[in-house]
Every structure is written in structure tokens, then in C-alpha cells.
Design a protein around this motif. Structure first.
Motif, PDB file in Angstrom:
ATOM      1  N   SER A 214       3.601 -13.377 -21.456  1.00  0.00           N
ATOM      2  CA  SER A 214       3.322 -14.668 -21.024  1.00  0.00           C
ATOM      3  C   SER A 214       1.632 -14.763 -21.471  1.00  0.00           C
ATOM      4  CB  SER A 214       2.953 -14.705 -19.264  1.00  0.00           C
ATOM      5  OG  SER A 214       2.083 -13.447 -18.998  1.00  0.00           O
ATOM      6  N   VAL A 215       1.250 -13.694 -22.301  1.00  0.00           N
ATOM      7  CA  VAL A 215      -0.145 -14.252 -22.873  1.00  0.00           C
ATOM      8  C   VAL A 215       0.011 -13.753 -24.507  1.00  0.00           C
ATOM      9  CG1 VAL A 215      -2.322 -13.605 -23.065  1.00  0.00           C
ATOM     10  CG2 VAL A 215      -1.157 -13.402 -20.824  1.00  0.00           C
ATOM     11  N   LEU A 216      -0.470 -14.772 -25.214  1.00  0.00           N
ATOM     12  CA  LEU A 216      -0.230 -14.436 -26.814  1.00  0.00           C
ATOM     13  C   LEU A 216      -1.843 -14.304 -26.964  1.00  0.00           C
ATOM     14  CD1 LEU A 216       1.904 -17.423 -28.118  1.00  0.00           C
ATOM     15  CD2 LEU A 216       2.633 -15.063 -27.432  1.00  0.00           C
TER      16      LEU A 216
ATOM     17  N   LEU B 293       4.694 -24.573 -24.796  1.00  0.00           N
ATOM     18  CA  LEU B 293       5.616 -23.517 -24.212  1.00  0.00           C
ATOM     19  C   LEU B 293       5.262 -22.680 -23.042  1.00  0.00           C
ATOM     20  CD1 LEU B 293       6.941 -21.827 -27.609  1.00  0.00           C
ATOM     21  CD2 LEU B 293       8.215 -23.230 -26.104  1.00  0.00           C
ATOM     22  N   GLY B 294       3.775 -23.017 -22.583  1.00  0.00           N
ATOM     23  CA  GLY B 294       3.455 -22.453 -21.405  1.00  0.00           C
ATOM     24  C   GLY B 294       2.566 -21.104 -21.630  1.00  0.00           C
ATOM     25  N   TYR B 295       2.214 -20.673 -22.928  1.00  0.00           N
ATOM     26  CA  TYR B 295       1.645 -19.477 -22.820  1.00  0.00           C
ATOM     27  C   TYR B 295       0.137 -19.510 -22.655  1.00  0.00           C
ATOM     28  CZ  TYR B 295       5.755 -17.443 -25.008  1.00  0.00           C
ATOM     29  OH  TYR B 295       7.041 -16.918 -25.323  1.00  0.00           O
ATOM     30  N   ARG B 296      -0.679 -18.420 -21.960  1.00  0.00           N
ATOM     31  CA  ARG B 296      -1.666 -18.278 -22.147  1.00  0.00           C
ATOM     32  C   ARG B 296      -2.025 -17.882 -23.528  1.00  0.00           C
ATOM     33  NH1 ARG B 296      -3.873 -14.396 -17.396  1.00  0.00           N
ATOM     34  NH2 ARG B 296      -5.914 -15.175 -18.183  1.00  0.00           N
ATOM     35  N   MET B 297      -3.172 -18.143 -24.055  1.00  0.00           N
ATOM     36  CA  MET B 297      -3.554 -17.881 -25.455  1.00  0.00           C
ATOM     37  C   MET B 297      -5.291 -17.438 -25.546  1.00  0.00           C
ATOM     38  SD  MET B 297      -1.261 -20.400 -27.857  1.00  0.00           S
ATOM     39  CE  MET B 297      -2.146 -21.946 -27.950  1.00  0.00           C
TER      40      MET B 297
ATOM     41  N   ALA C  14       6.819 -20.832 -33.022  1.00  0.00           N
ATOM     42  CA  ALA C  14       6.951 -21.805 -31.683  1.00  0.00           C
ATOM     43  C   ALA C  14       8.176 -21.855 -31.660  1.00  0.00           C
ATOM     44  CB  ALA C  14       6.211 -22.840 -31.811  1.00  0.00           C
ATOM     45  N   LYS C  15       9.106 -21.902 -32.778  1.00  0.00           N
ATOM     46  CA  LYS C  15      10.664 -22.017 -32.558  1.00  0.00           C
ATOM     47  C   LYS C  15      11.355 -20.960 -32.107  1.00  0.00           C
ATOM     48  CE  LYS C  15      10.661 -25.659 -36.406  1.00  0.00           C
ATOM     49  NZ  LYS C  15      10.679 -25.847 -37.865  1.00  0.00           N
ATOM     50  N   ILE C  16      10.961 -19.778 -32.304  1.00  0.00           N
ATOM     51  CA  ILE C  16      11.581 -18.396 -31.791  1.00  0.00           C
ATOM     52  C   ILE C  16      11.025 -17.862 -30.782  1.00  0.00           C
ATOM     53  CG2 ILE C  16      12.275 -18.246 -34.247  1.00  0.00           C
ATOM     54  CD1 ILE C  16      10.267 -15.863 -34.539  1.00  0.00           C
ATOM     55  N   LEU C  17       9.967 -18.198 -30.094  1.00  0.00           N
ATOM     56  CA  LEU C  17       9.571 -17.748 -29.025  1.00  0.00           C
ATOM     57  C   LEU C  17      10.034 -18.406 -27.751  1.00  0.00           C
ATOM     58  CD1 LEU C  17       5.553 -17.044 -29.378  1.00  0.00           C
ATOM     59  CD2 LEU C  17       7.352 -15.460 -29.019  1.00  0.00           C
ATOM     60  N   PRO C  18      10.414 -17.690 -26.627  1.00  0.00           N
ATOM     61  CA  PRO C  18      10.904 -18.291 -25.426  1.00  0.00           C
ATOM     62  C   PRO C  18       9.827 -19.182 -24.713  1.00  0.00           C
ATOM     63  CG  PRO C  18      10.456 -15.920 -25.078  1.00  0.00           C
ATOM     64  CD  PRO C  18      10.383 -16.156 -26.644  1.00  0.00           C
ATOM     65  N   SER C  19      10.248 -20.054 -24.214  1.00  0.00           N
ATOM     66  CA  SER C  19       9.197 -20.943 -23.163  1.00  0.00           C
ATOM     67  C   SER C  19       8.949 -20.040 -21.850  1.00  0.00           C
ATOM     68  CB  SER C  19       9.783 -22.149 -22.797  1.00  0.00           C
ATOM     69  OG  SER C  19       8.988 -22.657 -22.007  1.00  0.00           O
ATOM     70  N   VAL C  20       7.586 -19.984 -21.412  1.00  0.00           N
ATOM     71  CA  VAL C  20       7.195 -19.362 -20.263  1.00  0.00           C
ATOM     72  C   VAL C  20       7.394 -20.194 -19.133  1.00  0.00           C
ATOM     73  CG1 VAL C  20       6.019 -17.550 -21.550  1.00  0.00           C
ATOM     74  CG2 VAL C  20       4.888 -19.460 -20.800  1.00  0.00           C
ATOM     75  N   LYS C  21       7.512 -21.412 -19.257  1.00  0.00           N
ATOM     76  CA  LYS C  21       7.248 -22.286 -18.439  1.00  0.00           C
ATOM     77  C   LYS C  21       8.418 -22.152 -17.099  1.00  0.00           C
ATOM     78  CE  LYS C  21       5.391 -26.311 -20.730  1.00  0.00           C
ATOM     79  NZ  LYS C  21       5.456 -27.744 -21.271  1.00  0.00           N
TER      80      LYS C  21
END
Length: 252
Positions: free
Chosen positions: A28-30, A131-135, A243-250
């Protein structure tokens, strides 16, 4: 004889044995490395061309910078990243018989603090944020008490919740304590964090501390396919691809 085509990052990830990816929890965090992952060290090629007559010395200097930063941590010592970079400029000059002037020392420090972004970074960060990640970022570079950080100089600070520096613990990556510091400060489990870096030594360090990892295969960087070593959970050629291969966290 048939020649096999070169494989790109998206092909390589299919070959990674899942048992070597270690932490497979959905992050959930990048946590972004800054130097070379977000900002472009190749922008210093002209400086090394002027000083040494060969732009490729930049890669030699960068390799020393990484090696000696780790050496300091393993030895229980610390000097900041910029001071180390200046010293290594002098050391390589001595090896190559090149006179390093005081103004060269100042120029390399300025260059390390003002590198531009890679061309994909802004667009990629925008997609990742959606995608909803904390960064956040985690860098070997120290804070700049007299001005902007390299991230701020590159115009990227607005995309990140926080900027972390190894100076807080006076140990360089890939020391485990550096990654644990980030998880503790964000009040999340290490398994919730995914290290995004252009260097396998950084992804291995993060995974040994409980993170998952995404490798960005910038020029000069690739997988280290050694059985028994942790392999990245994601491999991408740039942040747009990531960004295309990471799953969304929303909705999590």
C-alpha cells in the motif's frame, strides 16, 4: 543457428521463481529511491567529460560512490553523500593523473543536488498516485539545510507524502535499519511497503527488511538472477510501465 531475441523487463518477470520473491503481500506504500531511479545521473556526463576527458568515468565514479557508501556503513563510519562524492572525485583523479581543482569539487556537489528527472517520471508518478498508493522517498542524499533537496530541485516533491534520508540513522542503504526507519515513521508493517529502485542492491536490502520490491531497469541496471537471492516482485522499464503492472490499492 537461431539467435534468441533479447528479452525486456516484462519478459524477465515471467522467469522469476515466486519462491525467490519473498514478500508477496500486496503493498500500500511505494518507497522510491531518488538517485538514478527518479533523477538522471547521466546529466553529469558532460562534467566528467570536461574533467577527465571521458564521460564514461561518471559510471566509474558512481560505482565507487555506491561501494564506499556501503563500506562506511559496514565499518561503522559515516560522512555525508556529497562529501564522499567529492572525495571520490579526487581519488579517481589521483588514479588517472588528473588534477582536480577546488572548483571541480564544488561543481560535483552542485551537480549531485540539481540533477533533472528522467523523462517518464512525472507521468508515471501521476498514474501511480491514481492507483491509490501512499508514496514516499528514501535517499542516500542528505537534507539540504540551506535550500532545496534534489527531489525539490527536480520539481517532484509534490508527489510524495514524505522525504526520508539515510542521514537520520547515519547508515547507508542497504542497511536494514534504514528501511525499518521508514516503516516505523509511517506506522506501517514492512510488508506493506514496496521499494521502487533502479538498483538490485537496493531491492535486495529492502526485501531483507521485509519489503516487497519493484526494479526499474534504467540503462546499466538489470536483474541479478541468482537462486537463493530475493528477486523483485515487479520489473519495469520505467515508471509508466510500473503503473501498468502494479495492482490498484483503491478499496483496500
Amino acid at each position: 543457428m537461431t539467435t534468441k531475441p533479447n528479452k525486456g523487463p516484462s519478459d524477465q518477470i515471467d522467469e522469476i521463481n515466486p519462491k525467490y520473491q519473498w514478500n508477496s503481500e500486496k503493498p500500500s506504500v511505494l518507497v522510491f529511491d531518488v538517485n538514478e531511479t527518479l533523477i538522471n545521473f547521466e546529466s553529469m556526463n558532460a562534467l566528467f567529460e570536461r574533467i577527465y576527458g571521458d564521460k564514461h568515468v561518471m559510471r566509474e565514479w558512481l560505482g565507487h560512490l555506491i561501494m564506499y557508501s556501503m563500506t562506511l556503513t559496514l565499518s561503522g563510519l559515516y560522512v555525508d553523500y556529497y562529501s564522499l562524492g567529492q572525495g571520490l572525485l579526487q581519488m579517481i583523479g589521483s588514479i588517472k593523473g588528473v588534477n582536480i581543482r577546488p572548483e571541480d569539487h564544488e561543481e560535483i556537489k552542485t551537480a549531485m543536488m540539481t540533477m533533472p528527472t528522467h523523462s517518464d517520471v512525472v507521468e508515471g508518478l501521476k498514474h501511480l498516485k491514481k492507483l491509490g498508493y501512499r508514496m514516499v522517498t528514501l535517499t542516500n542524499s542528505p537534507p539540504n539545510p540551506n535550500g532545496k533537496s534534489p527531489l525539490e530541485q527536480a520539481g517532484l516533491a509534490e508527489y510524495f507524502e514524505r522525504q526520508f534520508s539515510i542521514e537520520a540513522v547515519r547508515s547507508y542503504k542497504p542497511s536494514q535499519g534504514v528501511y525499518h526507519m521508514v516503516a516505523q515513521e509511517l506506522d506501517v508493517q514492512p510488508s506493506s511497503c514496496c521499494m521502487v529502485a533502479a538498483h538490485v542492491w537496493d531491492t535486495i536490502g529492502a526485501q531483507s527488511a521485509g519489503f516487497s520490491a519493484a526494479l526499474i531497469t534504467r540503462p546499466g541496471n538489470a536483474l541479478l538472477p541468482t537462486p537463493g537471492l530475493p528477486q523483485p516482485n515487479f520489473v519495469a522499464k520505467d515508471l509508466i510501465h510500473l503503473a501498468k503492472i502494479l495492482p490498484s490499492v483503491k478499496g483496500v
